[in-house]
Design an enzyme around this catalytic site. Structure first.
Site, mmCIF file in Angstrom:
data_model
loop_
_atom_site.group_PDB
_atom_site.id
_atom_site.type_symbol
_atom_site.label_atom_id
_atom_site.label_comp_id
_atom_site.label_asym_id
_atom_site.label_seq_id
_atom_site.Cartn_x
_atom_site.Cartn_y
_atom_site.Cartn_z
ATOM 1 N N HIS A 248 7.195 -10.601 7.709
ATOM 2 C CA HIS A 248 6.260 -10.745 6.584
ATOM 3 C C HIS A 248 5.899 -12.212 6.331
ATOM 4 O O HIS A 248 5.708 -12.631 5.191
ATOM 5 C CB HIS A 248 6.841 -10.119 5.313
ATOM 6 N N ASN B 87 5.676 -0.997 1.756
ATOM 7 C CA ASN B 87 4.624 -1.225 2.748
ATOM 8 C C ASN B 87 3.394 -0.407 2.387
ATOM 9 O O ASN B 87 3.391 0.330 1.393
ATOM 10 C CB ASN B 87 5.107 -0.835 4.153
#
Length: 499
Positions: A56, A129
Site C-alpha cells: 500500500h 480493500n
C-alpha cells in the site's frame, strides 16, 4: 521588519540570512565546517524519506465526515452510532497494494480502503480493500504472497511467473484473482469504487450481546472501471491519475460519498453456516444476510500537506472502539499484530502522537519515552501502575463479554480442512451470476493477457495447474482461457483427473 512577518529561521528558531550560499574561505575557496545551516539543510534532506510502506505504498487521502442515518443500537453500543444525524470526523486513505510509492495508481491491483474515525471513545480504524475477499486465509502465508507481487530477487522485475505459480498452488486465491482480473481490478480512480472491511468483525450492544458483522462502503457515485488497454494507456499518460482525480474533485466541491452498510450474523447462524463464516476468501450471500443501512461518509477536505497526513497516516485493524470487536478470522488476527508493528518500524514507536493519527479526545496511559515523543511525554505524570498519585481509573463498563470457543485444543490445523476446502463455488457464481457477458469477456481477456507473461521451464505446469482451478469454477471459463492461451485441453483434463 514587522514583528508579524515570518522570518527565515533554523529548525531551532534562530533567524538567519544566508540561505543560498555556503560560507567559504574566499569566493572560490573551501567551505567552512562552522556553516551549521549547510549541515542542517543537507542532513534534513538526507532524511526526508521515511521508509515507504511495504504494501500500500502508493496512496491518496482526504478528510471528511461520517453521518449516522439509521439506528443500529440493537447491535452495538459504539457511541459513534448512538444518534441519528451524529457526525464524526474521518480520514480516509486509498492505495494500490503491490506497487512502490512511485508506481502508477492505475495498475491492475486491489485498492486499499482505510478509514479512521475520530470517535470520543478513541480512534476506530476500519482497514479494508475495494474487494470483499482476499487472496489467502492464513496470515502465515502473507509474506510469501506479497513477495510474488513484488520483484523477482534475480531480475528485480515484476514476474507473472511468480504470481501465477503462487496462485496456481493456492486455490483459495481464486475468488480474489477473478475479481482482480476483472475490470474491478482497474477502477477509474478512487471515487468510483466500493470499499469493504473484508474481514468479519463483531458488534456488542448495551446488553453485552454479540453479533458478527461485515462492513460495506457502497459508492454513491457511479461505479467506473478502466478496461485493461485504457488503464495501461493512463499509466503512461498520468501515473498519478487517481490522486489527481480525487484532489480535483474535492477542490471543485464534488465531494465523493459512500453509504456505510452492514451484514449481521448471529452466533446461531454462524454455527449453522455451510462454511467458515470467518473465512476472508468468501462472502456472505446478500440474500441470506441483507445489507442494512448505517450512515453516509463524505470526503470534503484535501490535506494541506500530503506528507504530514497521507504519508504519515497509520491504520491498524487492532484499533477498535467500545461496541466493536474482532472475530476468529485468522487473517484479521494476524493483522492485529502486524499492522501496529509495521507503523512502529516505519514511523517510530510514538506514531500515534502524529496529528493525523492522534486521538483528539483523552489519551491516558503509562507509555513514555521512545523516539520522537512530541506530546510533552505526559510531563510529570507517573509512568508506572498502580500508583498513589494520578487519577486514572479503569472503567469496567468497557469490559467485553467473554468469547465462546468451540475447542480447547491448540494445534496447527489445516486451513483448508473439512468444510473449508470449497474454493470454487463462489468464484463460479461470480462468473455466472454476478458478471454479465461484457464482464466475462473482459475477465477472460485480462487473464489471458496476464498468463501470457508466464515464462521458464515450469510454464506449462503452472498454466495447466491454474487452468484446472478455472475449470473447477466454471467449465466455460476454463475453456475460454485455455483457448485464449492455445493450450491443449486434453492435457488440462488429464491434469485435473490426476490432481
Amino acid at each position: 521588519m514587522s514583528e508579524n512577518k515570518k522570518r527565515l529561521t533554523t529548525a531551532s528558531g534562530k533567524p538567519y540570512v544566508e540561505d543560498e550560499n555556503s560560507m567559504s574561505i574566499g569566493a572560490r575557496g573551501p567551505l567552512l565546517l562552522q556553516d551549521f545551516i549547510l549541515h542542517e539543510k543537507m542532513a534534513h534532506f538526507n532524511r526526508e524519506r521515511i521508509p515507504e510502506r511495504v504494501v500500500h505504498a502508493k496512496g491518496s487521502g482526504a478528510f471528511g465526515t461520517f453521518t449516522v442515518t439509521n439506528d443500529i443500537s440493537k447491535y452495538t453500543k459504539a457511541r459513534i452510532f448512538n444518534k441519528i444525524g451524529k457526525e464524526t470526523k474521518v480520514f480516509v486513505r486509498f492505495s494500490t497494494v503491490g506497487g512502490e510509492k512511485g508506481s502508477a495508481d492505475t495498475e491492475r491491483d486491489p485498492r486499499g480502503f482505510a478509514v479512521k474515525f475520530y470517535t470520543e471513545d478513541g480512534n476506530w480504524d476500519l482497514v479494508g480493500n475495494n474487494t470483499p475477499v482476499f487472496f489467502i486465509k492464513d496470515p502465515k502465508k502473507f509474506s510469501d504472497f506479497i513477495h510474488t507481487q513484488k520483484r523477482d530477487p534475480r531480475t528485480h522485475c515484476k514476474s507473472p511467473t511468480m504470481m501465477w505459480d503462487f496462485w496456481s498452488l493456492n486455490p483459495e486465491s481464486l475468488h480474489q484473482v477473478m475479481i482482480v482480473m476483472s475490470d474491478r481490478g482497474t477502477p477509474q480512480g478512487y471515487r468510483h469504487m466500493h470499499g469493504f472491511g473484508s474481514h468479519t468483525f463483531s458488534m456488542i450492544n448495551a446488553n453485552n450481546e454479540r453479533v458478527w458483522v461485515k462492513f460495506h462502503f457502497k459508492a454513491m457515485q457511479e461505479i467506473k472501471n478502466f478496461i485493461s488497454a485504457d488503464a495501461a494507456e493512463m499509466k503512461g499518460k498520468d501515473p498519478d491519475f487517481a490522486q489527481r482525480d480525487l484532489v480535483e474533485a474535492i477542490d471543485r466541491k464534488d465531494f465523493p460519498k459512500w453509504a456505510l452498510k452492514i451484514q449481521v450474523m448471529t452466533d446461531e447462524q454462524a454455527g449453522q453456516f455451510p462454511f467458515n463464516p470467518f473465512d476472508v476468501t468468501k462472502v456472505w450471500p446478500h440474500g441470506d444476510f441483507p445489507l442494512r443501512d448505517v450512515g453516509v461518509m463524505e470526503l470534503n477536505q484535501i490535506p494541506k500537506n500530503f506528507f504530514a497526513d497521507v504519508e504519515q497516516s497509520a491504520f491498524a485493524p487492532a484499533h477498535v472502539v467500545d461496541g466493536i470487536g474482532y472475530s476468529h478470522d485468522k487473517m484479521l488476527q494476524g493483522r492485529l499484530l502486524s499492522y501496529p508493528d509495521a507503523h512502529r518500524y516505519r514511523l517510530g514507536v510514538n506514531y500515534e502522537q502524529i496529528p493525523v493519527n492522534k486521538c483528539p479526545f483523552m489519551v491516558a496511559n503509562y507509555e513514555r519515552d521512545g523516539m520522537m515523543t512530541v506530546n510533552g511525554n505526559q510531563e510529570d505524570a507517573p509512568n508506572y501502575n498502580p500508583n498513589s498519585f494520578d487519577e486514572i481509573e479503569i472503567d469496567m463498563s468497557y469490559k467485553e463479554p467473554p468469547v465462546q470457543l468451540d475447542s480447547t485444543l491448540a494445534d496447527w490445523y489445516d486451513r483448508n480442512g473439512a468444510n473449508d476446502n470449497d474454493h470454487y463455488t463462489q468464484p463460479g457464481l461470480l462468473f455466472t451470476k454476478a458478471m454479465n457477458d461484457y464482464d466475462r469477456h473482459n475477465l477472460v481477456s485480462n487473464i489471458v493477457e496476464a498468463m501470457n507473461g508466464i515464462t521458464g521451464p515450469k510454464k506449462d505446469l503452472i498454466i495447466n495447474r491454474q487452468l484446472c482451478h478455472f475449470f473447477r469454477a466454471d467449465q466455460n471459463l476454463g475453456t475460454a482461457v485455455a483457448k485464449g492461451l492455445n493450450v491443449d485441453l486434453d492435457a488440462v483434463m488429464k491434469a485435473m483427473h490426476h490432481d
